[in-house]
Design a protein around this motif. Sequence first.
Motif, mmCIF file in Angstrom:
data_model
loop_
_atom_site.group_PDB
_atom_site.id
_atom_site.type_symbol
_atom_site.label_atom_id
_atom_site.label_comp_id
_atom_site.label_asym_id
_atom_site.label_seq_id
_atom_site.Cartn_x
_atom_site.Cartn_y
_atom_site.Cartn_z
ATOM 1 N N THR A 125 33.766 43.204 51.658
ATOM 2 C CA THR A 125 33.045 44.577 51.945
ATOM 3 C C THR A 125 33.845 44.921 53.635
ATOM 4 O OG1 THR A 125 31.039 43.813 53.053
ATOM 5 C CG2 THR A 125 31.238 44.571 50.695
ATOM 6 N N THR A 143 31.745 47.694 55.733
ATOM 7 C CA THR A 143 30.932 48.627 54.713
ATOM 8 C C THR A 143 29.489 47.884 54.458
ATOM 9 O OG1 THR A 143 31.996 47.681 52.881
ATOM 10 C CG2 THR A 143 33.013 49.660 53.904
ATOM 11 N N SER A 177 31.147 51.325 64.096
ATOM 12 C CA SER A 177 31.064 49.935 63.512
ATOM 13 C C SER A 177 31.246 48.846 64.591
ATOM 14 C CB SER A 177 32.477 49.797 62.757
ATOM 15 O OG SER A 177 32.265 48.789 61.755
ATOM 16 N N GLN A 202 30.616 59.612 61.766
ATOM 17 C CA GLN A 202 31.368 58.477 61.808
ATOM 18 C C GLN A 202 32.696 58.984 62.596
ATOM 19 O OE1 GLN A 202 33.296 55.390 61.767
ATOM 20 N NE2 GLN A 202 31.910 55.230 60.367
ATOM 21 N N HIS A 261 30.635 58.722 55.685
ATOM 22 C CA HIS A 261 31.345 57.606 55.278
ATOM 23 C C HIS A 261 31.340 56.218 56.184
ATOM 24 C CE1 HIS A 261 35.156 57.927 57.673
ATOM 25 N NE2 HIS A 261 34.540 59.012 57.869
ATOM 26 N N LYS A 262 31.633 55.396 55.874
ATOM 27 C CA LYS A 262 31.554 54.005 56.664
ATOM 28 C C LYS A 262 32.843 53.230 56.245
ATOM 29 C CE LYS A 262 30.478 50.915 59.595
ATOM 30 N NZ LYS A 262 31.758 50.796 59.823
ATOM 31 N N THR A 263 33.552 52.797 57.241
ATOM 32 C CA THR A 263 34.764 51.997 57.115
ATOM 33 C C THR A 263 34.566 50.550 57.185
ATOM 34 O OG1 THR A 263 35.295 52.284 59.415
ATOM 35 C CG2 THR A 263 36.305 53.875 57.781
ATOM 36 N N GLY A 264 35.580 49.749 56.678
ATOM 37 C CA GLY A 264 35.532 48.107 57.190
ATOM 38 C C GLY A 264 36.856 47.868 57.184
ATOM 39 N N ASN A 318 38.772 49.563 53.884
ATOM 40 C CA ASN A 318 37.920 49.866 53.097
ATOM 41 C C ASN A 318 37.232 51.216 53.633
ATOM 42 O OD1 ASN A 318 38.068 47.556 51.675
ATOM 43 N ND2 ASN A 318 36.098 46.558 52.479
ATOM 44 N N ASP A 319 36.848 51.923 52.785
ATOM 45 C CA ASP A 319 36.107 53.307 53.331
ATOM 46 C C ASP A 319 35.279 53.505 52.068
ATOM 47 O OD1 ASP A 319 35.252 55.178 54.858
ATOM 48 O OD2 ASP A 319 36.980 56.216 55.002
ATOM 49 N N VAL A 320 33.872 53.937 52.237
ATOM 50 C CA VAL A 320 32.886 54.297 51.198
ATOM 51 C C VAL A 320 32.092 55.312 51.871
ATOM 52 C CG1 VAL A 320 33.090 51.829 50.409
ATOM 53 C CG2 VAL A 320 31.147 52.758 51.999
ATOM 54 N N VAL A 337 34.442 55.251 46.529
ATOM 55 C CA VAL A 337 34.264 53.883 47.190
ATOM 56 C C VAL A 337 35.716 53.248 46.746
ATOM 57 C CG1 VAL A 337 33.444 51.487 47.034
ATOM 58 C CG2 VAL A 337 31.830 53.502 46.619
#
Length: 333
Positions: free
Chosen positions: A71, A74, A134, A254, A272-275, A283-285, A298
């Motif tokens: 993840t 995320t 983050s 964000q 949303h939240k990145t990783g 990643n982004d969800v 997702v």
Amino acid sequence: MRAAKVVLIFLPLLLVLPALAQSPTNSKPIDLLKQKLEQISAGVSADWGIYIKSLDTGEEIAINADKVMDTMSTIKIPLMVDVYRQVDAGKINTADRFAMKTADKRFGTGVLQTLDPGLSLTFRDALELMIIQSDNSGTDMAFARAGGPAHVTQTMHELGLNSITATGTSFEWFRALGEAGDPAYAKYGPEELFTKGFPDKLTNAEVERFHFEGKHPYGLSSARDMGKLLEMIATNKAASEKSCKEMLRMMGQQQMRTRIPRFMSDDVETPHKTGDFPPYIANDVGLIETPSSRVVVVFFSAHHRGYYQELEDAIGRMSEQVWAYFGYRGKQK
């Protein structure tokens, strides 16, 4: 300017609607959208886990959605949910204050590592920075006050999200990365690690091996389970309505906007939240919200080789397709 904006808003539709018009009569429109996402993702050298769900129509797209993947940051969404469930239970007060110590500072994303020790923070401050920047220092402060990674994992499993695992703290991940270049790092505590910094001899080859071996993921989840958690937040089922709205508000602030929101107009909401683990993982969800639709999106990636911007662009283009499809469908109701 107004006319130009209208053109920009409808440009994404031009990518989807001609395909719908030319489609065989036995193909569903949602299948054509899935094909478009598969085409875009296949154009990037990476492994993908993708899950899309309309909260209005129930339509879903799943591409390797049950594969458990790293993840990266995320996982901070499950941590946030665990915190707010404890807030609802009266076990945590986000107004509580504490002083940041050097031992609280972490490498990577965030601003807290650059500020002086002794800074007075509320727990909510740490959570806000954890989501919108983050911030890894804020993340480990949240882990410490929520009961640690094991507590987050237990909460996710209680919600039926059995693939979501908080594998460790930010400190533990960065220590493991440092150890990949110098075994002596295995014995360092948080303050010593932050003060020492990364080993000078940590090579790109060692960082690549660290990722591809997959022995130290920052967190784990399938795209489908992360999507289910986002749906729970969006429908006030992850915690109380007040807490879910607060979580969505944070996600809506964000500051990393180079993926899901990248090609969308300003009137589209994208909490949303990145990783990240460049260049291997982007990643982004989150959610794509318009006046006519709400869609969970997702995008998990791994093992990418090449230019990082291509990975981010792919997520942006896939998000654009989802926005165009569901926005258009919503207007036809």
